[in-house]
Write a protein that holds these residues in place. Sequence first.
Motif, PDB file in Angstrom:
ATOM      1  N   THR A 190      -0.516  -2.199  13.442  1.00 54.39           N
ATOM      2  CA  THR A 190      -0.996  -0.908  12.964  1.00 54.39           C
ATOM      3  C   THR A 190      -0.218   0.253  13.588  1.00 54.39           C
ATOM      4  OG1 THR A 190      -2.734  -0.947  14.632  1.00 54.39           O
ATOM      5  CG2 THR A 190      -3.327  -1.673  12.417  1.00 54.39           C
ATOM      6  N   SER A 191       0.297   0.056  14.794  1.00 57.60           N
ATOM      7  CA  SER A 191       1.083   1.137  15.398  1.00 57.60           C
ATOM      8  C   SER A 191       2.444   1.270  14.713  1.00 57.60           C
ATOM      9  CB  SER A 191       1.264   0.901  16.892  1.00 57.60           C
ATOM     10  OG  SER A 191       1.961  -0.310  17.120  1.00 57.60           O
ATOM     11  N   GLU A 192       2.967   0.159  14.196  1.00 59.68           N
ATOM     12  CA  GLU A 192       4.249   0.210  13.485  1.00 59.68           C
ATOM     13  C   GLU A 192       4.096   0.741  12.060  1.00 59.68           C
ATOM     14  OE1 GLU A 192       6.501  -3.705  15.311  1.00 59.68           O
ATOM     15  OE2 GLU A 192       5.149  -3.947  13.609  1.00 59.68           O
ATOM     16  N   LEU A 193       2.945   0.538  11.475  1.00 62.98           N
ATOM     17  CA  LEU A 193       2.724   0.920  10.086  1.00 62.98           C
ATOM     18  C   LEU A 193       1.402   1.687   9.973  1.00 62.98           C
ATOM     19  CD1 LEU A 193       4.089   0.606   7.337  1.00 62.98           C
ATOM     20  CD2 LEU A 193       2.806  -1.493   7.010  1.00 62.98           C
ATOM     21  N   PRO A 194       1.463   2.999  10.182  1.00 62.80           N
ATOM     22  CA  PRO A 194       0.242   3.803  10.089  1.00 62.80           C
ATOM     23  C   PRO A 194      -0.416   3.643   8.714  1.00 62.80           C
ATOM     24  CG  PRO A 194       2.067   5.099  10.949  1.00 62.80           C
ATOM     25  CD  PRO A 194       2.632   3.794  10.487  1.00 62.80           C
ATOM     26  N   THR A 195      -1.699   3.900   8.669  1.00 61.52           N
ATOM     27  CA  THR A 195      -2.484   3.704   7.445  1.00 61.52           C
ATOM     28  C   THR A 195      -1.875   4.413   6.239  1.00 61.52           C
ATOM     29  OG1 THR A 195      -4.515   3.345   8.680  1.00 61.52           O
ATOM     30  CG2 THR A 195      -4.747   4.075   6.397  1.00 61.52           C
ATOM     31  N   GLU A 196      -1.511   5.678   6.386  1.00 61.09           N
ATOM     32  CA  GLU A 196      -0.960   6.409   5.240  1.00 61.09           C
ATOM     33  C   GLU A 196       0.336   5.770   4.743  1.00 61.09           C
ATOM     34  OE1 GLU A 196       0.388  10.859   3.858  1.00 61.09           O
ATOM     35  OE2 GLU A 196      -0.941  10.666   5.579  1.00 61.09           O
ATOM     36  N   ASP A 197       1.186   5.331   5.672  1.00 56.73           N
ATOM     37  CA  ASP A 197       2.434   4.668   5.274  1.00 56.73           C
ATOM     38  C   ASP A 197       2.155   3.344   4.576  1.00 56.73           C
ATOM     39  OD1 ASP A 197       3.703   6.786   6.491  1.00 56.73           O
ATOM     40  OD2 ASP A 197       4.323   5.648   8.264  1.00 56.73           O
ATOM     41  N   LEU A 198       1.167   2.613   5.086  1.00 54.33           N
ATOM     42  CA  LEU A 198       0.786   1.341   4.479  1.00 54.33           C
ATOM     43  C   LEU A 198       0.326   1.561   3.040  1.00 54.33           C
ATOM     44  CD1 LEU A 198       0.033  -1.725   4.802  1.00 54.33           C
ATOM     45  CD2 LEU A 198      -2.233  -0.895   5.477  1.00 54.33           C
ATOM     46  N   PHE A 199      -0.582   2.524   2.839  1.00 51.98           N
ATOM     47  CA  PHE A 199      -1.094   2.804   1.502  1.00 51.98           C
ATOM     48  C   PHE A 199       0.010   3.315   0.578  1.00 51.98           C
ATOM     49  CE2 PHE A 199      -5.689   3.644   3.085  1.00 51.98           C
ATOM     50  CZ  PHE A 199      -5.905   2.280   3.179  1.00 51.98           C
ATOM     51  N   ALA A 200       0.842   4.195   1.103  1.00 52.83           N
ATOM     52  CA  ALA A 200       1.930   4.733   0.274  1.00 52.83           C
ATOM     53  C   ALA A 200       2.880   3.613  -0.162  1.00 52.83           C
ATOM     54  CB  ALA A 200       2.688   5.820   1.028  1.00 52.83           C
ATOM     55  N   ARG A 201       3.200   2.730   0.757  1.00 55.20           N
ATOM     56  CA  ARG A 201       4.098   1.618   0.422  1.00 55.20           C
ATOM     57  C   ARG A 201       3.472   0.718  -0.645  1.00 55.20           C
ATOM     58  NH1 ARG A 201       4.906  -3.136   4.113  1.00 55.20           N
ATOM     59  NH2 ARG A 201       5.892  -4.541   2.673  1.00 55.20           N
ATOM     60  N   PHE A 202       2.205   0.379  -0.449  1.00 51.72           N
ATOM     61  CA  PHE A 202       1.518  -0.454  -1.430  1.00 51.72           C
ATOM     62  C   PHE A 202       1.495   0.234  -2.793  1.00 51.72           C
ATOM     63  CE2 PHE A 202      -2.326  -1.620  -3.751  1.00 51.72           C
ATOM     64  CZ  PHE A 202      -2.145  -2.988  -3.859  1.00 51.72           C
ATOM     65  N   ASN A 203       1.068   1.490  -2.810  1.00 52.28           N
ATOM     66  CA  ASN A 203       0.986   2.229  -4.069  1.00 52.28           C
ATOM     67  C   ASN A 203       2.347   2.327  -4.746  1.00 52.28           C
ATOM     68  OD1 ASN A 203      -1.744   2.597  -3.647  1.00 52.28           O
ATOM     69  ND2 ASN A 203      -1.520   4.651  -2.817  1.00 52.28           N
ATOM     70  N   ARG A 204       3.385   2.601  -3.982  1.00 52.02           N
ATOM     71  CA  ARG A 204       4.739   2.739  -4.527  1.00 52.02           C
ATOM     72  C   ARG A 204       5.211   1.425  -5.152  1.00 52.02           C
ATOM     73  NH1 ARG A 204       6.760   4.161  -0.181  1.00 52.02           N
ATOM     74  NH2 ARG A 204       6.342   6.368  -0.422  1.00 52.02           N
ATOM     75  N   GLU A 205       5.036   0.323  -4.417  1.00 57.22           N
ATOM     76  CA  GLU A 205       5.523  -0.967  -4.902  1.00 57.22           C
ATOM     77  C   GLU A 205       4.753  -1.451  -6.125  1.00 57.22           C
ATOM     78  OE1 GLU A 205       5.730  -3.733  -1.617  1.00 57.22           O
ATOM     79  OE2 GLU A 205       7.023  -2.377  -0.482  1.00 57.22           O
ATOM     80  N   VAL A 206       3.440  -1.327  -6.097  1.00 55.09           N
ATOM     81  CA  VAL A 206       2.639  -1.784  -7.235  1.00 55.09           C
ATOM     82  C   VAL A 206       2.867  -0.874  -8.440  1.00 55.09           C
ATOM     83  CG1 VAL A 206       0.290  -2.186  -8.090  1.00 55.09           C
ATOM     84  CG2 VAL A 206       0.944  -2.966  -5.809  1.00 55.09           C
ATOM     85  N   LEU A 207       2.950   0.431  -8.222  1.00 56.08           N
ATOM     86  CA  LEU A 207       3.202   1.364  -9.321  1.00 56.08           C
ATOM     87  C   LEU A 207       4.573   1.100  -9.947  1.00 56.08           C
ATOM     88  CD1 LEU A 207       2.193   3.861 -10.918  1.00 56.08           C
ATOM     89  CD2 LEU A 207       3.418   5.258  -9.249  1.00 56.08           C
ATOM     90  N   ALA A 208       5.584   0.902  -9.125  1.00 49.44           N
ATOM     91  CA  ALA A 208       6.929   0.635  -9.658  1.00 49.44           C
ATOM     92  C   ALA A 208       6.936  -0.648 -10.482  1.00 49.44           C
ATOM     93  CB  ALA A 208       7.949   0.545  -8.518  1.00 49.44           C
ATOM     94  N   PHE A 209       6.290  -1.680  -9.950  1.00 49.13           N
ATOM     95  CA  PHE A 209       6.253  -2.943 -10.688  1.00 49.13           C
ATOM     96  C   PHE A 209       5.478  -2.774 -11.998  1.00 49.13           C
ATOM     97  CE2 PHE A 209       4.386  -6.815 -12.139  1.00 49.13           C
ATOM     98  CZ  PHE A 209       5.470  -7.667 -12.155  1.00 49.13           C
TER      99      PHE A 209
END
Length: 188
Positions: A76-95
């Motif tokens: 969690t220290s390497e991947l803050p919550t907002e970054d985690l959500f943004a990454r998930f949203n970006r990848e799923v939205l792109a796909f």
Amino acid sequence: SPGRLRAQIIAAARECFLWSGYSGASIRQIAERANTTQALIYRHFPDKPTIFETAVLEPFEAVLAEFIDGWRASTTSELPTEDLFARFNREVLAFASAHRADLITLLAAEEHHPDELRGVRTTFNAMVREIVGLVLADAPERGWNHQDLDIAARSVMAMVIGSALLEPWLYGDDDPPPTPERLVAELT
């Protein structure tokens, strides 16, 4: 080679399913498009639902598996919550944006053949449960204790996928859709 033939069959099946839908696509049609025989198709796949799952659902599985592996590999220290959500949203939205036709075909097939495609639904649900499991496992460390995380995780997935699937309907011809980054920021 068997690997090349299998890839040809999958590509041909995907085209047939996208063009004709699950009901309209036949093993014969897929064989013709793949320049092979129905017998060789059945050597690689036991039935039409398995071909459908492989051609239409497996690419989505690959995107989610890569995301899940990345989540598990970081703290969690390497991947803050907002970054985690943004990454998930970006990848799923792109796909979902790139594979809108695949996902619509998947949903239409499910609507008309729920019993025949129960395995496809089960596979998709297993992916969703795995993501929900990651959310629940990270909840204490991330301080997520004030939501029903099971519903929240599933709803976020539905919002992201729905945003891609319904974009032409949501924005139409007169309202330009938001850029993917703007949409990701708002979803996050």
